[in-house]
Write a protein that holds these residues in place. Structure first.
Motif, short mmCIF file in Angstrom:
data_model
loop_
_atom_site.label_atom_id
_atom_site.label_comp_id
_atom_site.label_asym_id
_atom_site.label_seq_id
_atom_site.Cartn_x
_atom_site.Cartn_y
_atom_site.Cartn_z
N ASN A 291 0.82 -1.21 0.00
CA ASN A 291 0.00 0.00 0.00
C ASN A 291 0.86 1.26 0.00
OD1 ASN A 291 -2.30 -1.63 0.09
ND2 ASN A 291 -2.16 -1.76 2.32
N GLY A 292 1.96 1.23 -0.73
CA GLY A 292 2.82 2.39 -0.84
C GLY A 292 3.65 2.68 0.40
N ARG A 293 3.74 1.73 1.31
CA ARG A 293 4.42 1.96 2.59
C ARG A 293 5.45 0.85 2.81
NH1 ARG A 293 0.13 3.20 5.42
NH2 ARG A 293 0.73 5.33 5.76
N PRO B 127 -3.53 7.12 5.55
CA PRO B 127 -3.76 6.30 4.37
C PRO B 127 -2.62 6.47 3.36
CG PRO B 127 -5.69 7.63 4.86
CD PRO B 127 -4.58 8.08 5.76
N ALA B 128 -2.20 5.38 2.77
CA ALA B 128 -1.15 5.43 1.76
C ALA B 128 -1.71 4.93 0.44
CB ALA B 128 0.03 4.55 2.18
N ALA B 129 -1.22 5.47 -0.63
CA ALA B 129 -1.67 5.04 -1.95
C ALA B 129 -1.06 3.68 -2.27
CB ALA B 129 -1.24 6.07 -2.99
N ALA B 130 -1.81 2.84 -2.95
CA ALA B 130 -1.30 1.54 -3.37
C ALA B 130 -0.22 1.74 -4.42
CB ALA B 130 -2.43 0.69 -3.93
N SER B 131 0.75 0.84 -4.45
CA SER B 131 1.80 0.92 -5.47
C SER B 131 1.19 0.62 -6.83
CB SER B 131 2.91 -0.10 -5.16
OG SER B 131 2.44 -1.42 -5.41
N ALA B 132 1.85 1.08 -7.86
CA ALA B 132 1.39 0.83 -9.23
C ALA B 132 1.35 -0.67 -9.50
CB ALA B 132 2.29 1.54 -10.23
N LYS C 88 -0.28 -7.70 3.02
CA LYS C 88 0.94 -7.27 2.34
C LYS C 88 1.26 -8.19 1.18
CE LYS C 88 2.57 -6.26 6.92
NZ LYS C 88 3.01 -7.06 8.02
N THR C 89 1.81 -7.63 0.14
CA THR C 89 2.37 -8.42 -0.95
C THR C 89 3.66 -9.02 -0.42
OG1 THR C 89 1.44 -6.94 -2.60
CG2 THR C 89 3.28 -8.33 -3.29
N ARG C 90 3.85 -10.32 -0.66
CA ARG C 90 5.06 -10.94 -0.13
C ARG C 90 5.54 -12.04 -1.07
NH1 ARG C 90 3.29 -14.97 4.63
NH2 ARG C 90 1.59 -15.98 3.55
N LEU C 91 6.80 -12.35 -0.94
CA LEU C 91 7.39 -13.44 -1.70
C LEU C 91 7.29 -14.69 -0.84
CD1 LEU C 91 8.82 -13.85 -4.40
CD2 LEU C 91 10.98 -13.61 -3.20
N ASP D 172 7.38 6.02 8.38
CA ASP D 172 6.38 6.63 9.26
C ASP D 172 6.87 6.73 10.70
OD1 ASP D 172 3.97 6.92 7.44
OD2 ASP D 172 4.39 4.78 7.20
N LYS D 173 8.08 6.17 10.95
CA LYS D 173 8.62 6.14 12.31
C LYS D 173 7.60 5.53 13.28
CE LYS D 173 11.80 10.03 11.75
NZ LYS D 173 12.07 9.79 10.41
N ALA D 174 7.06 4.37 12.86
CA ALA D 174 6.02 3.71 13.65
C ALA D 174 6.26 2.21 13.66
CB ALA D 174 4.64 4.01 13.07
N ALA D 175 5.78 1.57 14.72
CA ALA D 175 5.83 0.12 14.82
C ALA D 175 4.54 -0.35 15.47
CB ALA D 175 7.02 -0.33 15.64
N ILE D 176 4.09 -1.51 15.04
CA ILE D 176 2.90 -2.12 15.63
C ILE D 176 3.29 -3.52 16.09
CG2 ILE D 176 0.56 -2.96 15.18
CD1 ILE D 176 0.34 -0.68 13.09
N VAL D 177 3.06 -3.78 17.36
CA VAL D 177 3.38 -5.08 17.95
C VAL D 177 2.09 -5.65 18.53
CG1 VAL D 177 4.73 -6.29 19.68
CG2 VAL D 177 5.72 -4.33 18.49
N VAL D 178 1.81 -6.90 18.17
CA VAL D 178 0.61 -7.56 18.67
C VAL D 178 1.02 -8.92 19.23
CG1 VAL D 178 -1.64 -8.53 18.07
CG2 VAL D 178 -0.86 -6.43 16.95
N LEU D 179 0.56 -9.21 20.43
CA LEU D 179 0.77 -10.51 21.07
C LEU D 179 -0.60 -11.07 21.42
CD1 LEU D 179 3.59 -9.43 23.53
CD2 LEU D 179 3.87 -10.56 21.33
N THR D 180 -0.83 -12.34 21.11
CA THR D 180 -2.11 -12.96 21.48
C THR D 180 -1.85 -14.23 22.28
OG1 THR D 180 -2.26 -14.27 19.45
CG2 THR D 180 -3.29 -12.08 19.43
N ASN D 181 -2.83 -14.58 23.05
CA ASN D 181 -2.76 -15.73 23.91
C ASN D 181 -3.37 -16.96 23.23
OD1 ASN D 181 -1.60 -16.16 26.32
ND2 ASN D 181 -3.39 -15.69 27.56
N SER D 182 -3.09 -17.13 21.96
CA SER D 182 -3.57 -18.30 21.23
C SER D 182 -2.60 -18.58 20.11
CB SER D 182 -4.97 -18.05 20.66
OG SER D 182 -4.90 -17.12 19.60
#
Length: 184
Positions: free
Chosen positions: A21-23, A75-80, A140-143, A45-55
């Motif tokens: 998404n352009g990011r 919001p970020a624009a999607a890549s071409a 996310k697009t990923r290999l 964006d100088k940001a991080a998101i951390v998520v921990l779940t109990n499952s």
């Protein structure tokens, strides 16, 4: 990781890098009996998101991280490339719905799978749903396994489906897999 030809595979030492998404992002997730974790850093964006779940049995960490990202990141624009891939995925999904699959866009393995009986099954199952009301990339697009993986959410008035695609790298990479399932 840089490859011999100078390109990157987006992975090294357990960490994925890429752009969605352009990011730009750096991501690592993990699991063990009893928990799942997701850590995504957005350096621009100088940001991080951390998520921990109990499952350890669901996609909760990814869904929670995506929800938090929508709230805290602009919001970020999607890549071409993602925009073009979205149009291509929608076209192949519509081909599955109508039973008119263009086989030039498939690898040898995918062509083998989509025999007339499989194509007829997709057509009867998907055409009965009518026209989707929305078709959007999620995540996310990923290999993955040498193929470019993207996931799409297909919305109908009474249900939502997920389409996961695995395609050869490159703008016109042929599809290796097209997986349609109920969305979580």
């Amino acid at each position: 990781m840089k490859l011999a030809d100078g390109s990157s595979n987006g992975y090294g030492l357990g960490v994925f890098t890429g752009s969605a998404n352009g990011r730009r992002y750096v991501e690592h997730s993990g699991e063990a009996v009893g928990f799942l974790s997701e850590n995504t850093v957005y350096p621009d964006d100088k940001a991080a998101i951390v998520v921990l779940t109990n499952s350890w049995f669901s996609d909760a960490t990814g869904r929670i991280a995506a929800g938090v990202a929508k709230i805290v990141l602009p919001p970020a624009a999607a890549s071409a490339e993602d925009t073009a891939a979205l149009a291509r995925a929608r076209a192949v999904y519509d081909q599955l719905r109508t039973g008119t699959l263009d086989r030039k866009g498939l690898t040898e393995d995918a062509n083998y799978y989509f025999k007339p009986v499989a194509l007829a099954d997709y057509k009867s199952s998907l055409s009965a749903l009518g026209e989707p009301t929305a078709f959007a990339q999620t995540g996310k697009t990923r290999l993955r396994g040498g193929f470019v993986n993207r996931t799409y959410r297909i919305t109908y008035p009474d249900r939502t489906l997920s389409l996961s695609t695995y395609a050869e790298p490159g703008a016109n990479g042929r599809y290796e897999q097209l997986l349609v399932a109920p969305a979580q």
